[in-house]
Write a protein that holds these residues in place. Structure first.
Motif, PDB file in Angstrom:
ATOM      1  N   THR A  11       0.564  -1.257  -0.364  1.00 20.71           N
ATOM      2  CA  THR A  11       0.230  -0.080   0.459  1.00 20.71           C
ATOM      3  C   THR A  11       0.556   0.953   0.571  1.00 20.71           C
ATOM      4  O   THR A  11       2.078   1.322   0.782  1.00 20.71           O
ATOM      5  CB  THR A  11      -1.214   0.048   1.094  1.00 20.71           C
ATOM      6  OG1 THR A  11      -1.437  -1.427   1.731  1.00 20.71           O
ATOM      7  CG2 THR A  11      -1.652   1.368   1.245  1.00 20.71           C
ATOM      8  N   GLY A  12       1.074   2.031  -0.647  1.00 26.34           N
ATOM      9  CA  GLY A  12       1.744   3.540  -0.907  1.00 26.34           C
ATOM     10  C   GLY A  12       1.267   4.361  -0.931  1.00 26.34           C
ATOM     11  O   GLY A  12       0.219   4.285   0.253  1.00 26.34           O
ATOM     12  N   LEU A  13       1.905   5.611  -0.194  1.00 32.19           N
ATOM     13  CA  LEU A  13       1.855   6.681   0.998  1.00 32.19           C
ATOM     14  C   LEU A  13      -0.187   7.030  -0.107  1.00 32.19           C
ATOM     15  O   LEU A  13       0.139   7.837   0.640  1.00 32.19           O
ATOM     16  CB  LEU A  13       2.812   7.519   0.516  1.00 32.19           C
ATOM     17  CG  LEU A  13       3.702   7.419   1.298  1.00 32.19           C
ATOM     18  CD1 LEU A  13       5.623   7.953   0.715  1.00 32.19           C
ATOM     19  CD2 LEU A  13       3.848   6.653   2.922  1.00 32.19           C
ATOM     20  N   ASN A  14      -0.383   6.657  -1.614  1.00 29.52           N
ATOM     21  CA  ASN A  14      -1.458   7.565  -1.787  1.00 29.52           C
ATOM     22  C   ASN A  14      -2.366   6.915  -1.535  1.00 29.52           C
ATOM     23  O   ASN A  14      -3.140   6.830  -2.646  1.00 29.52           O
ATOM     24  CB  ASN A  14      -0.824   8.339  -3.510  1.00 29.52           C
ATOM     25  CG  ASN A  14      -0.364   6.912  -3.922  1.00 29.52           C
ATOM     26  OD1 ASN A  14      -0.613   5.863  -3.636  1.00 29.52           O
ATOM     27  ND2 ASN A  14      -0.851   7.239  -5.389  1.00 29.52           N
ATOM     28  N   ASN A  15      -2.438   5.523  -0.914  1.00 32.82           N
ATOM     29  CA  ASN A  15      -3.182   4.838  -0.947  1.00 32.82           C
ATOM     30  C   ASN A  15      -3.671   3.419  -2.184  1.00 32.82           C
ATOM     31  O   ASN A  15      -4.429   3.125  -2.100  1.00 32.82           O
ATOM     32  CB  ASN A  15      -4.460   5.183  -0.305  1.00 32.82           C
ATOM     33  CG  ASN A  15      -4.940   6.085   1.043  1.00 32.82           C
ATOM     34  OD1 ASN A  15      -4.112   5.067   2.011  1.00 32.82           O
ATOM     35  ND2 ASN A  15      -5.168   7.000   1.199  1.00 32.82           N
ATOM     36  N   ARG A  16      -2.663   3.367  -3.025  1.00 30.99           N
ATOM     37  CA  ARG A  16      -3.010   2.781  -4.082  1.00 30.99           C
ATOM     38  C   ARG A  16      -1.867   1.348  -3.682  1.00 30.99           C
ATOM     39  O   ARG A  16      -0.663   1.367  -2.972  1.00 30.99           O
ATOM     40  CB  ARG A  16      -1.891   3.336  -5.449  1.00 30.99           C
ATOM     41  CG  ARG A  16      -2.293   4.284  -6.364  1.00 30.99           C
ATOM     42  CD  ARG A  16      -1.939   5.102  -7.162  1.00 30.99           C
ATOM     43  NE  ARG A  16      -1.682   3.555  -7.822  1.00 30.99           N
ATOM     44  CZ  ARG A  16      -0.971   3.921  -9.725  1.00 30.99           C
ATOM     45  NH1 ARG A  16      -0.336   5.546  -9.895  1.00 30.99           N
ATOM     46  NH2 ARG A  16      -0.792   3.277 -10.227  1.00 30.99           N
ATOM     47  N   VAL A  17      -2.705   0.399  -4.186  1.00 30.68           N
ATOM     48  CA  VAL A  17      -2.487  -0.784  -3.331  1.00 30.68           C
ATOM     49  C   VAL A  17      -2.558  -1.749  -5.146  1.00 30.68           C
ATOM     50  O   VAL A  17      -2.812  -1.591  -5.628  1.00 30.68           O
ATOM     51  CB  VAL A  17      -3.765  -1.223  -3.249  1.00 30.68           C
ATOM     52  CG1 VAL A  17      -3.857  -0.956  -1.483  1.00 30.68           C
ATOM     53  CG2 VAL A  17      -4.815  -1.367  -3.066  1.00 30.68           C
ATOM     54  N   ASN A  18      -1.782  -2.834  -4.477  1.00 32.50           N
ATOM     55  CA  ASN A  18      -1.050  -3.750  -5.315  1.00 32.50           C
ATOM     56  C   ASN A  18      -0.733  -4.743  -4.825  1.00 32.50           C
ATOM     57  O   ASN A  18      -0.352  -4.955  -3.615  1.00 32.50           O
ATOM     58  CB  ASN A  18      -0.040  -3.285  -6.467  1.00 32.50           C
ATOM     59  CG  ASN A  18       1.457  -3.147  -6.080  1.00 32.50           C
ATOM     60  OD1 ASN A  18       2.422  -4.016  -5.850  1.00 32.50           O
ATOM     61  ND2 ASN A  18       1.877  -2.032  -5.786  1.00 32.50           N
ATOM     62  N   ALA A  19      -0.630  -5.834  -5.145  1.00 25.50           N
ATOM     63  CA  ALA A  19      -0.337  -7.450  -4.981  1.00 25.50           C
ATOM     64  C   ALA A  19       0.351  -8.270  -6.087  1.00 25.50           C
ATOM     65  O   ALA A  19      -0.840  -8.202  -7.172  1.00 25.50           O
ATOM     66  CB  ALA A  19      -1.968  -7.710  -4.170  1.00 25.50           C
ATOM     67  N   GLN A  20       0.829  -8.362  -6.602  1.00 26.89           N
ATOM     68  CA  GLN A  20       1.499  -9.406  -7.429  1.00 26.89           C
ATOM     69  C   GLN A  20       2.483 -10.982  -6.406  1.00 26.89           C
ATOM     70  O   GLN A  20       2.511 -10.795  -5.750  1.00 26.89           O
ATOM     71  CB  GLN A  20       2.556  -8.645  -7.688  1.00 26.89           C
ATOM     72  CG  GLN A  20       2.169  -7.582  -8.882  1.00 26.89           C
ATOM     73  CD  GLN A  20       4.397  -6.341  -8.790  1.00 26.89           C
ATOM     74  OE1 GLN A  20       4.504  -7.076  -9.206  1.00 26.89           O
ATOM     75  NE2 GLN A  20       2.847  -5.555  -9.526  1.00 26.89           N
ATOM     76  N   PHE A  21       2.185 -11.919  -7.711  1.00 24.26           N
ATOM     77  CA  PHE A  21       2.792 -12.835  -7.134  1.00 24.26           C
ATOM     78  C   PHE A  21       3.788 -13.679  -8.612  1.00 24.26           C
ATOM     79  O   PHE A  21       3.091 -13.494  -9.411  1.00 24.26           O
ATOM     80  CB  PHE A  21       1.756 -14.280  -7.133  1.00 24.26           C
ATOM     81  CG  PHE A  21       2.666 -15.826  -6.988  1.00 24.26           C
ATOM     82  CD1 PHE A  21       3.073 -15.490  -5.453  1.00 24.26           C
ATOM     83  CD2 PHE A  21       2.510 -16.599  -7.683  1.00 24.26           C
ATOM     84  CE1 PHE A  21       3.944 -16.758  -5.401  1.00 24.26           C
ATOM     85  CE2 PHE A  21       2.814 -17.592  -7.658  1.00 24.26           C
ATOM     86  CZ  PHE A  21       3.699 -18.114  -6.080  1.00 24.26           C
ATOM     87  N   SER A  22       4.987 -14.258  -8.689  1.00 26.69           N
ATOM     88  CA  SER A  22       5.808 -14.142 -10.202  1.00 26.69           C
ATOM     89  C   SER A  22       6.824 -15.497  -9.609  1.00 26.69           C
ATOM     90  O   SER A  22       6.510 -15.257  -8.297  1.00 26.69           O
ATOM     91  CB  SER A  22       6.245 -13.497 -10.285  1.00 26.69           C
ATOM     92  OG  SER A  22       7.007 -13.121  -9.195  1.00 26.69           O
ATOM     93  N   ILE A  23       6.822 -16.339 -10.424  1.00 29.44           N
ATOM     94  CA  ILE A  23       8.194 -17.576 -10.911  1.00 29.44           C
ATOM     95  C   ILE A  23       8.414 -16.720 -11.671  1.00 29.44           C
ATOM     96  O   ILE A  23       8.515 -17.332 -13.054  1.00 29.44           O
ATOM     97  CB  ILE A  23       6.461 -18.747 -10.750  1.00 29.44           C
ATOM     98  CG1 ILE A  23       5.928 -18.401  -9.573  1.00 29.44           C
ATOM     99  CG2 ILE A  23       8.168 -18.974 -10.525  1.00 29.44           C
ATOM    100  CD1 ILE A  23       5.327 -20.505  -9.350  1.00 29.44           C
TER     101      ILE A  23
END
Length: 239
Positions: A11-23
């Motif tokens: 969660t960034g300072l601007n409330n932007r969220v992301n979730a990632q999973f990679s192989i």
């Protein structure tokens, strides 16, 4: 050679969220670098959450077990997609190249065809009959059948028929009459009192599906007039 597995949820300072999973797997050999991987992520794009699943590979395939082996119903290789069997409920294709196609029903607005092969009797149904026999007149109104053909139409269309023969006269004037009918309906006729030569009849009519018999009849005033070498050609045009 390397193998990496990365998972993040931020969660960034601007409330932007992301979730990632990679192989990711990578190999460097003799200056050649090869990379492959699978990534799954969710990002906030201008307030809209979007999910992405991406595969990086030179070759990608879905493999199913079949009997004692395996088959690949779907594969991507060299920038091309290969499918063994596909069912598309509604498709839009800009440009198509089909080596061998079986199409049950097609609606084509504009078609440009170099070579067209249509199965026999798909568009037209041609039939013909001939008879060399000499027929002599038997009296005014004494109709005699000269020649007949049958046409089977599996859908509606038009039937066109043409008849020709040789008609010979003795001395003097003798009346005669020709008539062409389809299932008893007269579509052409002609006659006179002298015509030593090659008379002909042509008729056409719209029909529905069914079986139609084209018959040519003639009468001559007496035995001093006769006809021979009868030829009847008919064609059913369905489209």
């Amino acid at each position: 050679a390397s193998v990496q597995q990365i998972s993040t949820a931020q969660t960034g300072l601007n409330n932007r969220v992301n979730a990632q999973f990679s192989i990711k797997v990578a190999v460097t050999q003799s200056g050649v670098y090869a990379l492959g991987g699978i990534g799954v992520g969710i990002q906030n794009q201008n307030g809209v959450l979007q999910s992405v699943v991406a595969v990086l590979a030179d070759q990608f395939a879905v493999i199913n077990a079949a009997g004692n082996g395996y088959v690949s119903p779907f594969a991507i290789q060299g920038g091309q997609v290969f499918m063994n069997d596909a069912f598309i409920r509604d498709g839009s294709i800009i440009n198509a190249k089909i080596a061998n196609g079986a199409i049950t029903s097609a609606k084509i607005g504009v078609a440009e065809i170099d070579t067209l092969r249509i199965r026999g009797n798909a568009v037209t149904v041609p039939v013909s009959a001939s008879s060399p026999g000499n027929v002599l007149g038997a009296g005014v109104g004494q109709w005699q059948n000269l020649v007949a053909v049958g046409v089977h139409m599996d859908e509606g269309g038009f039937i066109t028929a043409q008849y020709s023969c040789y008609q010979g006269f003795g001395s003097g004037i003798r009346k005669y009459q020709f008539q062409m009918d389809i299932n008893g309906l007269v579509i052409a006729e002609g006659g006179g009192d002298w015509a030593d030569g090659f008379p002909n009849l042509t008729g056409s009519i719209g029909v529905g599906p069914g079986y139609f018999v084209i018959t040519v009849k003639w009468w001559g005033e007496n035995t001093g007039v006769g006809v021979r070498n009868h030829n009847l050609f008919a064609m059913g045009t369905k489209r």
